[in-house]
Design a protein around this motif. Structure first.
Motif, PDB file in Angstrom:
ATOM      1  N   ASP A   1      -4.781  -8.313  44.451  1.00 61.81           N
ATOM      2  CA  ASP A   1      -4.538  -9.731  44.174  1.00 61.81           C
ATOM      3  C   ASP A   1      -3.186  -9.953  43.505  1.00 61.81           C
ATOM      4  OD1 ASP A   1      -7.089  -9.942  45.141  1.00 61.81           O
ATOM      5  OD2 ASP A   1      -7.824 -11.227  43.528  1.00 61.81           O
ATOM      6  N   ALA A   2      -2.822  -9.058  42.580  1.00 54.22           N
ATOM      7  CA  ALA A   2      -1.515  -9.187  41.928  1.00 54.22           C
ATOM      8  C   ALA A   2      -0.395  -9.076  42.946  1.00 54.22           C
ATOM      9  CB  ALA A   2      -1.362  -8.118  40.848  1.00 54.22           C
ATOM     10  N   SER A   3      -0.556  -8.162  43.894  1.00 54.07           N
ATOM     11  CA  SER A   3       0.484  -7.950  44.907  1.00 54.07           C
ATOM     12  C   SER A   3       0.644  -9.165  45.798  1.00 54.07           C
ATOM     13  CB  SER A   3       0.152  -6.705  45.745  1.00 54.07           C
ATOM     14  OG  SER A   3       0.161  -5.551  44.952  1.00 54.07           O
ATOM     15  N   TYR A   4      -0.478  -9.664  46.355  1.00 54.83           N
ATOM     16  CA  TYR A   4      -0.276 -10.782  47.278  1.00 54.83           C
ATOM     17  C   TYR A   4       0.019 -12.087  46.545  1.00 54.83           C
ATOM     18  CZ  TYR A   4      -5.411 -12.052  47.297  1.00 54.83           C
ATOM     19  OH  TYR A   4      -6.707 -12.427  46.990  1.00 54.83           O
ATOM     20  N   GLY A   5      -0.385 -12.209  45.282  1.00 53.74           N
ATOM     21  CA  GLY A   5       0.002 -13.385  44.514  1.00 53.74           C
ATOM     22  C   GLY A   5       1.506 -13.425  44.252  1.00 53.74           C
ATOM     23  N   LEU A   6       2.076 -12.270  43.895  1.00 60.09           N
ATOM     24  CA  LEU A   6       3.522 -12.189  43.662  1.00 60.09           C
ATOM     25  C   LEU A   6       4.298 -12.369  44.961  1.00 60.09           C
ATOM     26  CD1 LEU A   6       3.622  -9.219  41.121  1.00 60.09           C
ATOM     27  CD2 LEU A   6       4.146 -11.626  40.646  1.00 60.09           C
ATOM     28  N   MET A   7       3.781 -11.821  46.057  1.00 60.18           N
ATOM     29  CA  MET A   7       4.454 -11.990  47.350  1.00 60.18           C
ATOM     30  C   MET A   7       4.458 -13.452  47.792  1.00 60.18           C
ATOM     31  SD  MET A   7       2.877  -8.800  49.528  1.00 60.18           S
ATOM     32  CE  MET A   7       2.723  -7.159  48.817  1.00 60.18           C
ATOM     33  N   ALA A   8       3.362 -14.142  47.513  1.00 60.67           N
ATOM     34  CA  ALA A   8       3.234 -15.528  47.978  1.00 60.67           C
ATOM     35  C   ALA A   8       4.004 -16.514  47.113  1.00 60.67           C
ATOM     36  CB  ALA A   8       1.760 -15.927  48.008  1.00 60.67           C
ATOM     37  N   ALA A   9       4.244 -16.174  45.853  1.00 58.55           N
ATOM     38  CA  ALA A   9       4.843 -17.126  44.912  1.00 58.55           C
ATOM     39  C   ALA A   9       6.158 -17.736  45.410  1.00 58.55           C
ATOM     40  CB  ALA A   9       5.037 -16.458  43.558  1.00 58.55           C
ATOM     41  N   PRO A  10       7.155 -16.943  45.833  1.00 55.12           N
ATOM     42  CA  PRO A  10       8.404 -17.578  46.274  1.00 55.12           C
ATOM     43  C   PRO A  10       8.228 -18.471  47.498  1.00 55.12           C
ATOM     44  CG  PRO A  10       8.417 -15.216  46.749  1.00 55.12           C
ATOM     45  CD  PRO A  10       7.236 -15.467  45.860  1.00 55.12           C
ATOM     46  N   PHE A  11       7.314 -18.100  48.407  1.00 53.02           N
ATOM     47  CA  PHE A  11       7.079 -18.943  49.584  1.00 53.02           C
ATOM     48  C   PHE A  11       6.419 -20.256  49.175  1.00 53.02           C
ATOM     49  CE2 PHE A  11       7.303 -14.650  51.312  1.00 53.02           C
ATOM     50  CZ  PHE A  11       8.145 -14.833  52.405  1.00 53.02           C
ATOM     51  N   ALA A  12       5.434 -20.178  48.264  1.00 53.91           N
ATOM     52  CA  ALA A  12       4.750 -21.386  47.819  1.00 53.91           C
ATOM     53  C   ALA A  12       5.695 -22.325  47.062  1.00 53.91           C
ATOM     54  CB  ALA A  12       3.549 -21.012  46.944  1.00 53.91           C
ATOM     55  N   LEU A  13       6.534 -21.753  46.205  1.00 57.31           N
ATOM     56  CA  LEU A  13       7.367 -22.569  45.324  1.00 57.31           C
ATOM     57  C   LEU A  13       8.657 -23.060  45.978  1.00 57.31           C
ATOM     58  CD1 LEU A  13       6.945 -20.462  42.059  1.00 57.31           C
ATOM     59  CD2 LEU A  13       5.824 -22.632  42.622  1.00 57.31           C
TER      60      LEU A  13
ATOM     61  N   VAL B   1      -9.799  -2.369  57.452  1.00 52.13           N
ATOM     62  CA  VAL B   1      -8.848  -1.631  56.617  1.00 52.13           C
ATOM     63  C   VAL B   1      -8.911  -2.131  55.178  1.00 52.13           C
ATOM     64  CG1 VAL B   1      -6.404  -1.069  56.267  1.00 52.13           C
ATOM     65  CG2 VAL B   1      -7.330  -1.223  58.588  1.00 52.13           C
ATOM     66  N   PHE B   2      -9.006  -3.448  55.009  1.00 45.50           N
ATOM     67  CA  PHE B   2      -9.037  -4.051  53.680  1.00 45.50           C
ATOM     68  C   PHE B   2     -10.275  -3.617  52.907  1.00 45.50           C
ATOM     69  CE2 PHE B   2      -9.772  -7.575  50.687  1.00 45.50           C
ATOM     70  CZ  PHE B   2      -8.520  -7.665  50.113  1.00 45.50           C
ATOM     71  N   GLY B   3     -11.428  -3.564  53.593  1.00 44.21           N
ATOM     72  CA  GLY B   3     -12.649  -3.123  52.932  1.00 44.21           C
ATOM     73  C   GLY B   3     -12.556  -1.695  52.454  1.00 44.21           C
TER      74      GLY B   3
ATOM     75  N   VAL C   1      -0.101  -2.206  49.617  1.00 41.11           N
ATOM     76  CA  VAL C   1      -0.608  -2.077  50.986  1.00 41.11           C
ATOM     77  C   VAL C   1      -1.739  -3.088  51.225  1.00 41.11           C
ATOM     78  CG1 VAL C   1      -1.769  -0.548  52.616  1.00 41.11           C
ATOM     79  CG2 VAL C   1       0.056   0.342  51.153  1.00 41.11           C
ATOM     80  N   GLY C   2      -2.653  -3.186  50.257  1.00 39.79           N
ATOM     81  CA  GLY C   2      -3.743  -4.134  50.392  1.00 39.79           C
ATOM     82  C   GLY C   2      -3.266  -5.576  50.432  1.00 39.79           C
ATOM     83  N   GLY C   3      -2.216  -5.886  49.679  1.00 41.16           N
ATOM     84  CA  GLY C   3      -1.669  -7.245  49.692  1.00 41.16           C
ATOM     85  C   GLY C   3      -1.121  -7.626  51.051  1.00 41.16           C
ATOM     86  N   VAL C   4      -0.394  -6.705  51.675  1.00 38.00           N
ATOM     87  CA  VAL C   4       0.154  -6.965  53.009  1.00 38.00           C
ATOM     88  C   VAL C   4      -0.974  -7.128  54.024  1.00 38.00           C
ATOM     89  CG1 VAL C   4       1.551  -6.009  54.878  1.00 38.00           C
ATOM     90  CG2 VAL C   4       2.318  -5.766  52.514  1.00 38.00           C
ATOM     91  N   VAL C   5      -1.978  -6.248  53.940  1.00 43.52           N
ATOM     92  CA  VAL C   5      -3.118  -6.333  54.860  1.00 43.52           C
ATOM     93  C   VAL C   5      -3.874  -7.645  54.654  1.00 43.52           C
ATOM     94  CG1 VAL C   5      -5.341  -5.307  55.481  1.00 43.52           C
ATOM     95  CG2 VAL C   5      -3.367  -3.840  55.065  1.00 43.52           C
ATOM     96  N   ALA C   6      -4.026  -8.055  53.396  1.00 38.99           N
ATOM     97  CA  ALA C   6      -4.733  -9.303  53.106  1.00 38.99           C
ATOM     98  C   ALA C   6      -4.004 -10.503  53.693  1.00 38.99           C
ATOM     99  CB  ALA C   6      -4.887  -9.476  51.592  1.00 38.99           C
ATOM    100  N   PHE C   7      -2.675 -10.513  53.569  1.00 42.13           N
ATOM    101  CA  PHE C   7      -1.893 -11.597  54.179  1.00 42.13           C
ATOM    102  C   PHE C   7      -2.222 -11.724  55.658  1.00 42.13           C
ATOM    103  CE2 PHE C   7       1.502 -11.650  50.775  1.00 42.13           C
ATOM    104  CZ  PHE C   7       1.369 -13.003  50.499  1.00 42.13           C
ATOM    105  N   ALA C   8      -2.169 -10.592  56.361  1.00 40.42           N
ATOM    106  CA  ALA C   8      -2.372 -10.616  57.804  1.00 40.42           C
ATOM    107  C   ALA C   8      -3.827 -10.914  58.159  1.00 40.42           C
ATOM    108  CB  ALA C   8      -1.939  -9.285  58.406  1.00 40.42           C
ATOM    109  N   SER C   9      -4.777 -10.326  57.404  1.00 39.88           N
ATOM    110  CA  SER C   9      -6.189 -10.485  57.734  1.00 39.88           C
ATOM    111  C   SER C   9      -6.699 -11.894  57.437  1.00 39.88           C
ATOM    112  CB  SER C   9      -7.016  -9.457  56.944  1.00 39.88           C
ATOM    113  OG  SER C   9      -8.393  -9.659  57.147  1.00 39.88           O
ATOM    114  N   PHE C  10      -6.577 -12.319  56.184  1.00 42.27           N
ATOM    115  CA  PHE C  10      -7.077 -13.640  55.806  1.00 42.27           C
ATOM    116  C   PHE C  10      -6.238 -14.747  56.437  1.00 42.27           C
ATOM    117  CE2 PHE C  10      -9.014 -10.961  52.610  1.00 42.27           C
ATOM    118  CZ  PHE C  10     -10.271 -11.516  52.454  1.00 42.27           C
ATOM    119  N   GLY C  11      -4.931 -14.505  56.556  1.00 41.13           N
ATOM    120  CA  GLY C  11      -4.071 -15.499  57.207  1.00 41.13           C
ATOM    121  C   GLY C  11      -4.467 -15.701  58.657  1.00 41.13           C
ATOM    122  N   SER C  12      -4.789 -14.609  59.351  1.00 37.93           N
ATOM    123  CA  SER C  12      -5.162 -14.705  60.762  1.00 37.93           C
ATOM    124  C   SER C  12      -6.446 -15.493  60.949  1.00 37.93           C
ATOM    125  CB  SER C  12      -5.332 -13.300  61.352  1.00 37.93           C
ATOM    126  OG  SER C  12      -4.104 -12.610  61.382  1.00 37.93           O
TER     127      SER C  12
END
Length: 300
Positions: A50-62, A31-33, A231-242
């Protein structure tokens, strides 16, 4: 969740969970491809994702996960450089060649070099039966690329450089898979690595994509591009995270091979949702890919 992940590392349960995660990563990577190769220029799509998943990850990281240990910062610097090189190689391949040709070459080169890297770094070894599975899987992947190459009618004048960048992408896939596996094993909490990985990895390409967008003569509307990014940010979280969690729980090489069944899932998605024909030859080649993955999983 972190305590449970740590408790099943190196166990039979951990191996089963790693298998499920690797297959999930394969489905989501297909799906990501497709999201990267859609109607937007790959640079714009990559920047939005990248902007989407970077912004989504920021509060969790910090504010949520434990902060990385001091020794993790040089590792994250390596993550940033390796993934930037991987993305440049992907963009170069996508811009020069047909997706159906370059994608199988990218995915076929990656697991072979990942297995070698996992042997050098983690001491992992494959049995003779598992190597047979690798050969079968690679035969399916490269056979699919050759089959599509013989029939492609667009971008034939740039096919050779496209294939060269596809091979380079595969080398980067092997490098980041092995390096990320090292990184996620180097910290006590795997979710610390995941949160900071997505935060750091989302810093560069939004800047490059913004500059590219401003130089375009007829830039696309931002609304659909932003939606693709979310949509790609959410998919990337699940795909690369898995796949990263799978490499912490079980062998890196096995997870890398199982992920390459994404080519099969990509074809199935095209057939089911886009009404793209598959045909007997492609079906047979995809059968080889799936068979190779099964042999690797159960041949150990």
């Amino acid at each position: 969740m972190s305590a449970w992940i740590q408790s099943i590392e190196g166990t039979d349960q951990g191996a089963t969970v790693a298998l499920i995660l690797a297959l999930l990563a394969a489905v989501l990577h297909a799906v990501f491809g497709a999201l990267q190769k859609g109607r937007h220029d790959p640079m714009l799509a990559r920047g939005a994702i990248d902007a989407s998943y970077g912004l989504m990850a920021a509060p969790f990281a910090l504010f949520v996960v434990p902060w990385p240990e001091p020794h993790m910062w040089p590792i994250f610097a390596g993550v940033f450089v390796i993934h930037a090189g991987y993305k440049f190689a992907v963009l170069a391949a996508y811009r020069r060649g047909a997706f159906t040709v370059v994608y199988p070459v990218m995915r076929g080169t990656g697991p072979l070099f990942t297995i070698v890297g996992a042997w050098l770094i983690f001491g992992e070894t494959f049995s003779a039966v598992q190597w047979l599975g690798v050969v079968v899987l690679l035969a399916g992947l490269y056979g699919l690329a050759a089959f599509n190459m013989a029939r492609v009618t667009v971008a034939r004048d740039t096919l050779v450089p496209a294939l060269a960048f596809a091979v380079l992408t595969g080398l980067f896939v092997a490098l980041y898979t092995t390096y990320d596996a090292y990184g996620i094993r180097a910290t006590a909490d795997p979710f610390t690595f995941l949160a900071w990985f997505f935060f750091i990895d989302g810093l560069l390409f939004p800047v490059l994509a913004t500059r590219f967008y401003r130089r375009m003569g007829s830039p696309p509307a931002l609304g659909p591009l932003a939606l693709r990014g979310v949509v790609g940010g959410v998919v990337a979280f699940a795909s690369f995270g898995s796949i990263m969690l799978a490499t912490r729980l079980d062998q890196v090489g096995e997870a890398a091979v199982l992920r390459e069944t994404s080519t099969v899932f990509a074809a199935l998605i095209g057939w089911l949702f886009l009404r793209e024909p598959v045909g007997p030859a492609r079906t047979a080649l995809m059968g080889l890919i799936a068979l190779g993955a099964v042999i690797v999983e159960f041949g150990g």
